[in-house]
Write a protein that holds these residues in place. Structure first.
Motif, PDB file in Angstrom:
ATOM      1  N   LEU A  95       1.742   1.966  -3.896  1.00 28.83           N
ATOM      2  CA  LEU A  95       0.457   2.283  -4.344  1.00 28.83           C
ATOM      3  C   LEU A  95       0.339   3.754  -3.897  1.00 28.83           C
ATOM      4  N   ARG A  96       0.997   4.345  -2.975  1.00 32.61           N
ATOM      5  CA  ARG A  96       0.768   5.950  -2.534  1.00 32.61           C
ATOM      6  C   ARG A  96       2.066   6.615  -2.832  1.00 32.61           C
ATOM      7  N   ASP A  97       3.105   5.933  -3.306  1.00 30.67           N
ATOM      8  CA  ASP A  97       4.287   6.677  -3.539  1.00 30.67           C
ATOM      9  C   ASP A  97       4.049   7.876  -4.408  1.00 30.67           C
ATOM     10  N   GLY A 131       4.187   9.810  -7.659  1.00 35.62           N
ATOM     11  CA  GLY A 131       4.526   9.400  -8.910  1.00 35.62           C
ATOM     12  C   GLY A 131       4.276   8.019  -9.404  1.00 35.62           C
ATOM     13  N   SER A 132       3.534   7.344  -8.092  1.00 40.91           N
ATOM     14  CA  SER A 132       3.087   5.950  -8.553  1.00 40.91           C
ATOM     15  C   SER A 132       1.985   6.038  -9.434  1.00 40.91           C
ATOM     16  N   GLY A 133       2.107   5.074 -10.545  1.00 40.01           N
ATOM     17  CA  GLY A 133       1.271   4.749 -11.447  1.00 40.01           C
ATOM     18  C   GLY A 133       0.311   3.687 -11.227  1.00 40.01           C
ATOM     19  N   LEU A 134       0.382   2.972 -10.260  1.00 41.32           N
ATOM     20  CA  LEU A 134      -0.282   1.795  -9.694  1.00 41.32           C
ATOM     21  C   LEU A 134      -1.667   2.196  -9.695  1.00 41.32           C
ATOM     22  N   SER A 135      -2.442   0.977 -10.200  1.00 42.63           N
ATOM     23  CA  SER A 135      -3.993   1.089  -9.910  1.00 42.63           C
ATOM     24  C   SER A 135      -4.736   0.146  -8.759  1.00 42.63           C
ATOM     25  N   HIS A 136      -3.647  -0.626  -8.443  1.00 42.12           N
ATOM     26  CA  HIS A 136      -4.199  -1.690  -7.578  1.00 42.12           C
ATOM     27  C   HIS A 136      -2.852  -2.563  -7.141  1.00 42.12           C
ATOM     28  N   VAL A 137      -2.955  -2.935  -5.981  1.00 38.97           N
ATOM     29  CA  VAL A 137      -1.894  -3.747  -5.323  1.00 38.97           C
ATOM     30  C   VAL A 137      -2.460  -4.967  -4.746  1.00 38.97           C
ATOM     31  N   ILE A 194       0.966  -1.218  -0.004  1.00 44.64           N
ATOM     32  CA  ILE A 194       0.047   0.120   0.027  1.00 44.64           C
ATOM     33  C   ILE A 194       1.046   1.363  -0.068  1.00 44.64           C
TER      34      ILE A 194
END
Lengths: 291, 207
Positions: free
Chosen positions: A182-184, A186-192, A179
């Motif tokens: 996910l919140r970093d 510049g993170s481009g993640l949509s889910h973990v 998590i």
């Protein structure tokens, strides 16, 4: 619900203890209300206000029994609730409502009756609103909220999830790292993805429905205090809720506040129950290392 | 003059009802955080609250567009904007970001994929400038997006969704949200856009 008016002769608070050490139910209410104010005084100014108020209330009986004393405390806190609302959680609001209610009750006759009526309404409405929010939240009803708390709130994770549901410390660390990623910036993640044993889901379901049940029961028992069921079970239910909830989730502000409200709304002649509320507030503080 | 017993009995419960009702209304209309911050008694009711919301922020500079690290920065306004993400609160936070000194970090890098097709490449992250040695960034524009999370218990995933956003100043490479929720930046020719505030806002209006 009994209806008394300001024309009735004043009803005295139940008293106990010998001579100069004699105190009554209102003193227990005042002590727990002031303890609650200490919990919600988050800066030096408000802490100083509470300390001065506590010394004055402790030394002078007339001060703590003055309605204007409690109304002044509520008035001092009101600008913070209005202008810095984002820093105040729900128990801060409830604590200040309680100061105002004490002040209004002590301004005239029938103080114990009016204080008890206010306390029951505040407890009942707080739980009723809590139920409304939870029942209308898909996150809560679907169990997501307690999954989230069991996995990411360290109080739940270390107190319940790891010992009871068998969450391994490696899994817990991996979930927290996921998590965070996910919140970093510049993170481009949509889910973990998360890792947890199936027991976590069972536990989350049990906690979801238990919470809805106990909070719904408390709302009904305190909003309708004349029901036979309410007269028999409301005090026990509130004590049970406080011990099973606030020993796990240490929101001491709420815990002590509900005990203060509980003391005030006890039916006449139930001094032992008032003491049970008072001792419970001490237990909650002791377990949270307040002393 | 003594107050009558009705006022002494029912004034405080009435105040509680009004404040909680106002909180519920703002939650439904302006996305106000359900718990904490407001006296609505919605504690422990949803995963989406000000404690779980976070920002993705991008700074447009002469050297390109960089993600900015906001964690732990602008604490008061950040809390206010996460608790009540209306245009006024988000623009105030964006203004604070715009006015603050920034520098590029040599230690913190982002691995954001610049497009859905390209592999992830390390990107420097802008951090608040704390010294007089590091080179300052000349910030021309700020894109501030509030993101919310949800937990899918059966799928064992935490998903994140874009919430309201604002843009301030000159934006070179608008960051947009692709259909699968991934942020995509610069995946089409970047025309220089001059954004005049107030910028886009997906939820609510000013309070």
């Amino acid at each position: 619900m009994t209806h008394s008016t300001g024309d009735n002769p004043p009803v005295r608070f139940e008293g106990m203890g010998p001579g100069p050490w004699r105190f009554d139910a209102f003193d227990l209410v005042a002590i727990t209300a002031l303890i609650n104010l200490v919990q919600i005084a988050h800066d030096a100014f408000y802490l100083a206000v509470v300390l001065v108020a506590s010394v004055c209330a402790g030394l002078w009986r007339r001060v703590r029994r003055s309605g204007w004393f409690w109304i002044a405390l509520a008035a001092i806190w009101t600008p913070r609730l209005v202008f810095y609302w984002e820093h105040n959680e729900d128990h801060v609001y409830l604590g200040i409502y309680w100061c105002l209610a004490i002040g209004l009750a002590m301004l005239g006759g029938s103080a114990p009756d009016i204080l008890a009526r206010n306390a029951r309404w505040l407890i009942g409405l707080a739980f009723a609103w809590a139920c409304i929010w939870k029942c209308t939240s898909p996150d809560f009803v679907g169990g997501s909220l307690f999954h989230y708390k069991l996995l990411f709130d360290f109080r739940f994770r270390e107190g319940i999830t790891m010992p009871l549901a068998g969450l391994a410390s490696e899994m817990a660390a991996a979930n927290v790292a996921a998590i965070r990623e996910l919140r970093d910036a510049g993170s481009g993640l949509s889910h973990v993805s998360l890792q947890f044993p199936v027991a976590v889901s069972w536990l989350a379901q049990v906690m979801t429905w238990w919470t809805l049940f106990i909070e719904g029961i408390l709302a009904i028992l305190f909003i309708f205090p004349t029901m036979r069921l309410s007269q028999r079970f409301r005090d026990v239910s509130l004590l049970f809720f406080a011990l099973t909830t606030y020993l796990i989730v240490p929101v001491l502000g709420f815990g002590c506040l509900f005990m203060s409200l509980g003391i005030a709304q006890c039916d006449p002649g139930r001094m032992s129950m008032r003491w049970a509320y008072f001792v419970t507030s001490l237990v909650l503080m002791a377990t949270l290392n307040v002393f | 003059m003594p107050l009558n017993w009705q006022i002494r009995s029912f004034l405080v419960p009435t105040i509680l009802m009004l404040v909680a009702g106002h909180h519920l209304y703002q939650n439904r209309v302006q996305g106000r955080s359900a718990w904490g911050a407001g006296g609505g008694f919605g504690m422990f009711s949803t995963v989406d609250y000000h404690g779980s919301r976070y920002f993705r922020c991008y700074l447009t500079t002469d050297h390109g567009t960089f993600p900015a690290e906001l964690r732990g920065e602008f604490a008061d306004q950040s809390l206010k904007a996460r608790a009540l993400p209306n245009s006024r609160n988000l623009l105030e936070l964006a203004n604070q970001v715009m006015d603050a000194p920034w520098t590029l970090s040599l230690d913190v890098v982002s691995t954001e994929s610049l497009s859905l097709e390209q592999p992830a490449t390390p990107t420097p992250v802008a951090i608040r400038r704390q010294d007089s040695i590091s080179s300052p960034l000349a910030v021309k524009g700020v894109q501030l997006e509030m993101w919310t999370i949800e937990l899918d218990a059966s799928g064992r995933q935490v998903r994140t969704w874009p919430g309201p956003k604002v843009e301030l100043g000159t934006i070179d490479q608008p960051h947009r949200v692709a259909t699968d929720g991934n942020v995509a930046a610069g995946d089409e020719p970047a025309g220089e856009t001059d954004i005049v505030k107030p910028a886009t806002l997906d939820v609510g209006g000013s309070s």
